[in-house]
Design a protein around this motif. Structure first.
Motif, PDB file in Angstrom:
ATOM      1  N   GLU A  79       0.809  -1.221   0.000  1.00  0.00           N
ATOM      2  CA  GLU A  79       0.000   0.000   0.000  1.00  0.00           C
ATOM      3  C   GLU A  79       0.839   1.267   0.000  1.00  0.00           C
ATOM      4  O   GLU A  79       0.323   2.350  -0.261  1.00  0.00           O
ATOM      5  N   THR A  80       2.136   1.144   0.273  1.00  0.00           N
ATOM      6  CA  THR A  80       3.010   2.320   0.225  1.00  0.00           C
ATOM      7  C   THR A  80       3.644   2.497  -1.153  1.00  0.00           C
ATOM      8  O   THR A  80       4.381   3.443  -1.386  1.00  0.00           O
ATOM      9  N   GLY A  81       3.373   1.540  -2.053  1.00  0.00           N
ATOM     10  CA  GLY A  81       3.935   1.604  -3.388  1.00  0.00           C
ATOM     11  C   GLY A  81       5.238   0.877  -3.558  1.00  0.00           C
ATOM     12  O   GLY A  81       5.814   0.862  -4.651  1.00  0.00           O
ATOM     13  N   LEU A  82       5.743   0.248  -2.491  1.00  0.00           N
ATOM     14  CA  LEU A  82       7.010  -0.482  -2.572  1.00  0.00           C
ATOM     15  C   LEU A  82       6.776  -1.922  -3.024  1.00  0.00           C
ATOM     16  O   LEU A  82       5.739  -2.525  -2.698  1.00  0.00           O
ATOM     17  N   PRO A  83       7.722  -2.501  -3.788  1.00  0.00           N
ATOM     18  CA  PRO A  83       7.546  -3.851  -4.339  1.00  0.00           C
ATOM     19  C   PRO A  83       7.555  -4.925  -3.258  1.00  0.00           C
ATOM     20  O   PRO A  83       8.193  -4.764  -2.218  1.00  0.00           O
ATOM     21  N   ILE A  84       6.852  -6.033  -3.540  1.00  0.00           N
ATOM     22  CA  ILE A  84       6.841  -7.176  -2.620  1.00  0.00           C
ATOM     23  C   ILE A  84       7.453  -8.377  -3.340  1.00  0.00           C
ATOM     24  O   ILE A  84       6.871  -8.892  -4.289  1.00  0.00           O
ATOM     25  N   PRO A  85       8.614  -8.837  -2.919  1.00  0.00           N
ATOM     26  CA  PRO A  85       9.201 -10.041  -3.524  1.00  0.00           C
ATOM     27  C   PRO A  85       8.569 -11.299  -2.951  1.00  0.00           C
ATOM     28  O   PRO A  85       8.083 -11.308  -1.823  1.00  0.00           O
ATOM     29  N   GLY A  86       8.573 -12.376  -3.732  1.00  0.00           N
ATOM     30  CA  GLY A  86       8.119 -13.667  -3.231  1.00  0.00           C
ATOM     31  C   GLY A  86       6.633 -13.882  -3.276  1.00  0.00           C
ATOM     32  O   GLY A  86       6.127 -14.876  -2.740  1.00  0.00           O
ATOM     33  N   VAL A  87       5.864 -12.985  -3.911  1.00  0.00           N
ATOM     34  CA  VAL A  87       4.412 -13.170  -4.021  1.00  0.00           C
ATOM     35  C   VAL A  87       4.125 -14.317  -4.985  1.00  0.00           C
ATOM     36  O   VAL A  87       4.692 -14.383  -6.074  1.00  0.00           O
ATOM     37  N   ASN A  88       3.241 -15.234  -4.602  1.00  0.00           N
ATOM     38  CA  ASN A  88       2.847 -16.340  -5.473  1.00  0.00           C
ATOM     39  C   ASN A  88       1.809 -15.848  -6.476  1.00  0.00           C
ATOM     40  O   ASN A  88       0.768 -15.312  -6.083  1.00  0.00           O
ATOM     41  N   VAL A  89       2.108 -16.023  -7.764  1.00  0.00           N
ATOM     42  CA  VAL A  89       1.178 -15.675  -8.836  1.00  0.00           C
ATOM     43  C   VAL A  89       0.817 -16.983  -9.539  1.00  0.00           C
ATOM     44  O   VAL A  89       1.651 -17.570 -10.232  1.00  0.00           O
ATOM     45  N   VAL A  90      -0.423 -17.447  -9.335  1.00  0.00           N
ATOM     46  CA  VAL A  90      -0.834 -18.772  -9.805  1.00  0.00           C
ATOM     47  C   VAL A  90      -2.068 -18.651 -10.685  1.00  0.00           C
ATOM     48  O   VAL A  90      -2.964 -17.835 -10.409  1.00  0.00           O
ATOM     49  N   ILE A  91      -2.109 -19.444 -11.756  1.00  0.00           N
ATOM     50  CA  ILE A  91      -3.317 -19.528 -12.574  1.00  0.00           C
ATOM     51  C   ILE A  91      -4.343 -20.363 -11.817  1.00  0.00           C
ATOM     52  O   ILE A  91      -4.079 -21.520 -11.477  1.00  0.00           O
ATOM     53  N   LYS A  92      -5.463 -19.786 -11.524  1.00  0.00           N
ATOM     54  CA  LYS A  92      -6.477 -20.403 -10.673  1.00  0.00           C
ATOM     55  C   LYS A  92      -6.909 -21.766 -11.212  1.00  0.00           C
ATOM     56  O   LYS A  92      -7.134 -21.935 -12.418  1.00  0.00           O
ATOM     57  N   GLY A  93      -6.965 -22.726 -10.297  1.00  0.00           N
ATOM     58  CA  GLY A  93      -7.387 -24.075 -10.667  1.00  0.00           C
ATOM     59  C   GLY A  93      -6.300 -24.926 -11.264  1.00  0.00           C
ATOM     60  O   GLY A  93      -6.547 -26.043 -11.714  1.00  0.00           O
ATOM     61  N   THR A  94      -5.047 -24.401 -11.290  1.00  0.00           N
ATOM     62  CA  THR A  94      -3.915 -25.163 -11.831  1.00  0.00           C
ATOM     63  C   THR A  94      -2.756 -25.093 -10.849  1.00  0.00           C
ATOM     64  O   THR A  94      -2.821 -24.400  -9.836  1.00  0.00           O
ATOM     65  N   SER A  95      -1.691 -25.822 -11.183  1.00  0.00           N
ATOM     66  CA  SER A  95      -0.464 -25.753 -10.384  1.00  0.00           C
ATOM     67  C   SER A  95       0.587 -24.869 -11.059  1.00  0.00           C
ATOM     68  O   SER A  95       1.733 -24.822 -10.637  1.00  0.00           O
ATOM     69  N   THR A  96       0.174 -24.172 -12.130  1.00  0.00           N
ATOM     70  CA  THR A  96       1.085 -23.303 -12.860  1.00  0.00           C
ATOM     71  C   THR A  96       1.224 -21.967 -12.149  1.00  0.00           C
ATOM     72  O   THR A  96       0.217 -21.286 -11.890  1.00  0.00           O
ATOM     73  N   GLY A  97       2.445 -21.606 -11.825  1.00  0.00           N
ATOM     74  CA  GLY A  97       2.638 -20.351 -11.120  1.00  0.00           C
ATOM     75  C   GLY A  97       4.077 -19.882 -11.128  1.00  0.00           C
ATOM     76  O   GLY A  97       4.971 -20.565 -11.615  1.00  0.00           O
ATOM     77  N   ILE A  98       4.283 -18.708 -10.583  1.00  0.00           N
ATOM     78  CA  ILE A  98       5.604 -18.087 -10.525  1.00  0.00           C
ATOM     79  C   ILE A  98       5.633 -17.207  -9.284  1.00  0.00           C
ATOM     80  O   ILE A  98       4.581 -16.887  -8.717  1.00  0.00           O
ATOM     81  N   SER A  99       6.826 -16.798  -8.850  1.00  0.00           N
ATOM     82  CA  SER A  99       6.943 -15.878  -7.728  1.00  0.00           C
ATOM     83  C   SER A  99       7.546 -14.566  -8.209  1.00  0.00           C
ATOM     84  O   SER A  99       8.381 -14.549  -9.120  1.00  0.00           O
ATOM     85  N   THR A 100       7.136 -13.468  -7.613  1.00  0.00           N
ATOM     86  CA  THR A 100       7.721 -12.185  -7.971  1.00  0.00           C
ATOM     87  C   THR A 100       9.176 -12.130  -7.528  1.00  0.00           C
ATOM     88  O   THR A 100       9.555 -12.738  -6.530  1.00  0.00           O
ATOM     89  N   ASN A 101       9.988 -11.371  -8.280  1.00  0.00           N
ATOM     90  CA  ASN A 101      11.400 -11.247  -7.931  1.00  0.00           C
ATOM     91  C   ASN A 101      11.597 -10.162  -6.874  1.00  0.00           C
ATOM     92  O   ASN A 101      10.636  -9.632  -6.312  1.00  0.00           O
ATOM     93  N   PHE A 102      12.862  -9.798  -6.631  1.00  0.00           N
ATOM     94  CA  PHE A 102      13.151  -8.834  -5.561  1.00  0.00           C
ATOM     95  C   PHE A 102      12.589  -7.443  -5.853  1.00  0.00           C
ATOM     96  O   PHE A 102      12.510  -6.603  -4.968  1.00  0.00           O
ATOM     97  N   ASP A 103      12.207  -7.182  -7.098  1.00  0.00           N
ATOM     98  CA  ASP A 103      11.605  -5.900  -7.455  1.00  0.00           C
ATOM     99  C   ASP A 103      10.091  -6.011  -7.589  1.00  0.00           C
ATOM    100  O   ASP A 103       9.442  -5.103  -8.119  1.00  0.00           O
ATOM    101  N   GLY A 104       9.527  -7.145  -7.128  1.00  0.00           N
ATOM    102  CA  GLY A 104       8.091  -7.339  -7.186  1.00  0.00           C
ATOM    103  C   GLY A 104       7.554  -7.645  -8.565  1.00  0.00           C
ATOM    104  O   GLY A 104       6.345  -7.576  -8.801  1.00  0.00           O
ATOM    105  N   LEU A 105       8.433  -7.996  -9.496  1.00  0.00           N
ATOM    106  CA  LEU A 105       8.044  -8.223 -10.888  1.00  0.00           C
ATOM    107  C   LEU A 105       7.803  -9.703 -11.170  1.00  0.00           C
ATOM    108  O   LEU A 105       8.421 -10.566 -10.550  1.00  0.00           O
ATOM    109  N   TYR A 106       6.929  -9.971 -12.131  1.00  0.00           N
ATOM    110  CA  TYR A 106       6.652 -11.359 -12.510  1.00  0.00           C
ATOM    111  C   TYR A 106       6.334 -11.425 -13.997  1.00  0.00           C
ATOM    112  O   TYR A 106       5.984 -10.416 -14.629  1.00  0.00           O
ATOM    113  N   GLN A 107       6.459 -12.620 -14.566  1.00  0.00           N
ATOM    114  CA  GLN A 107       6.035 -12.923 -15.926  1.00  0.00           C
ATOM    115  C   GLN A 107       5.423 -14.310 -15.923  1.00  0.00           C
ATOM    116  O   GLN A 107       5.981 -15.235 -15.322  1.00  0.00           O
ATOM    117  N   ILE A 108       4.299 -14.478 -16.593  1.00  0.00           N
ATOM    118  CA  ILE A 108       3.649 -15.787 -16.623  1.00  0.00           C
ATOM    119  C   ILE A 108       2.853 -15.916 -17.912  1.00  0.00           C
ATOM    120  O   ILE A 108       2.295 -14.924 -18.407  1.00  0.00           O
TER     121      ILE A 108
END
Length: 482
Positions: free
Chosen positions: A31-60
């Motif tokens: 909420e302060t606008g700072l990145p969060i590393p390690g967030v799980n980004v998962v396609i719902k209903g599947t086991s396909t996912g990725i985690s955000t990097n140290f800058d809060g970025l992801y690609q999937i």
């Protein structure tokens, strides 16, 4: 009936297009606008996912109909429908009900009840590492992973030549060889010693064909040895070749045949320099996000451990991404101030990319243009990447020209292949290493860090800690160890 068939065809094509996957990227912040590393980004209903990097970025990769689920301990879970969006960035809100007690683990956190052994437990009043930002009013600072975690192995095809010859039969090898034009099947080892039997380092050595046209030029290493390849340019075969060596005003030559495997010379001069140049050229695109923080820690550890017996150790850094990214190449010339090099390394992060191939050719151009010490007894380029260059006729010519420059300067290219690489990456990087008298390094799954790593086409290899392996190679090619 024909109209009905046309309608069905159009609907089928529309459904297929609609169902196609594409690359979705974004950033997750608090909420302060700072990145969060390690967030799980998962396609719902599947086991396909990725985690955000140290800058809060992801690609999937996802389809229009997919739903992305963003979850992280201490935050309220969020969902987003992909739809027509290519970028989905979100802000996670702190969940005060679950923030009372968390456990710090590497990139992120986990609930205390799911963790055993001696991992320390901390409350929301004392969380002070791993993340960057604020959660529920609690200040959180960043800390890099501990070095010595990544695992890797080495394949030295020049030393295990029979194993390399066995690879020649591989279909993927032949495809990559023909695409990029590296013909490394017929080598000759040149050994140069002085009158006392000591190795002669940095001696310019050239292989000519029977029409006196140069095929390949390189320099001897600290062992007084260099490998040249008879069919390097076009896989042509000649009955006779000539090897010529140059040192100052001294020129010597010998005639060899197509079957000659080794030839030796005796000279009066030796290179007494004890300096080395080490460059790290690193893919900094988003696909490296799963390992980039760990790699930074390992590289800092490696730089710290460069042996004290080396008089002058200079280190250079080159980071590259791809066209349309925030930058194409970001490079830092050789520096003997190790602290400054580490500070530059700390400031780098992974982002961008999008397609699989990256601007490797631009990275090589920048790397070759740096102020290499031509008198250094050892010149090493560690190329850290997980994707190949774009395959175009122009890029093939550019890359071959840069490899030629590396050969002429006596720069050994040592690739370090990260997760997500395919066989094209493996074989192309093995071409880079063999043609410059280097060796091939690849990360393995043994550490449990990052995405899946490619198993190489090789009979046997030894698993080591990455930092130990790289230090060993630097010492080996610098003559610090035998």
């Amino acid at each position: 009936m024909k109209i009905l068939l046309k309608i069905l065809f159009v609907l089928t094509v529309s459904i297929q297009i609609h169902a196609q996957e594409r690359l979705i990227n974004g950033k997750v912040s608090d909420e302060t606008g700072l990145p969060i590393p390690g967030v799980n980004v998962v396609i719902k209903g599947t086991s396909t996912g990725i985690s955000t990097n140290f800058d809060g970025l992801y690609q999937i990769k996802a389809k229009d109909t997919d739903v992305l689920v963003f979850s992280y301990i201490g935050f309220i879970e969020e969902e987003r429908v992909v739809g027509k969006l290519n970028t989905i960035s979100i802000t996670l809100k702190a969940d005060k009900a679950t923030l009372d007690e968390v456990v710090i683990m590497g990139y992120g956190t986990s609930e205390r009840k799911s963790i055993t052994s001696s991992i320390s437990t901390v409350s929301s009043e004392s969380v002070s590492r791993t993340l960057s930002g604020k959660v529920g009013g609690v200040s959180i600072t960043h800390s890099e992973p501990q070095s010595g975690q990544l695992t890797a192995s080495e394949i030295n095809d020049l030393e295990k030549w029979q194993g390399w010859k066995n690879v020649f039969k591989n279909k993927d090898y032949k495809t990559t060889r023909n695409d990029w034009g590296f013909y490394l099947e017929n080598k000759v080892k040149v050994v140069i010693r002085d009158k006392n039997g000591n190795p002669c380092n940095n001696i310019i050595t050239t292989l000519y064909n029977d029409l006196n046209v140069p095929i390949m030029t390189s320099r001897t290493d600290i062992y007084g040895e260099v490998y040249l390849f008879k069919g390097y340019e076009n896989n042509s075969h000649n009955e006779y070749y000539r090897i010529q060596i140059n040192e100052g005003n001294s020129i010597m030559g010998k005639k060899i045949t197509n079957t000659t495997e080794s030839v030796s010379f005796e000279m009066g001069n030796t290179n007494t320099s004890n300096d080395i140049d080490v460059m790290f050229t690193i893919d900094a695109t988003g696909s490296m996000g799963d390992e980039i923080a760990y790699l930074k820690s390992e590289l800092k550890n490696i730089i710290n451990r460069l042996d004290a017996r080396i008089n002058e150790k200079r280190v250079a850094l080159t980071f590259y991404r791809d066209k349309t990214d925030a930058y194409l190449v970001r490079d830092f010339d050789f520096n003997s101030n190790i602290d400054e090099v580490k500070n530059v390394l700390s400031d780098q992060s992974a982002d961008g990319g999008g397609d699989y191939e990256e601007a490797v050719h631009e990275a090589l151009i920048a790397s070759m243009n740096k102020s290499w010490n031509m008198n250094a007894k050892s010149k090493l380029l560690f190329l850290v990447l997980d994707a190949p260059p774009h395959l175009t006729q122009e890029n093939v010519m550019i890359i071959k020209e840069q490899i030629k420059i590396a050969q002429e300067k006596g720069i050994k290219i040592i690739p370090i292949v990260a997760s997500g690489a395919n066989k094209t990456v493996e074989f192309l990087m093995r071409f880079f290493s063999v043609s410059t008298n280097g060796t091939y390094v690849f990360l393995t799954d043994d550490s449990g860090i990052g995405n899946a790593h490619l198993k190489p086409t090789a009979e046997d290899y030894k698993i080591e800690k990455l930092n130990d392996l790289i230090v060993r190679l630097i010492e080996k090619y610098s003559g610090v160890i035998g």
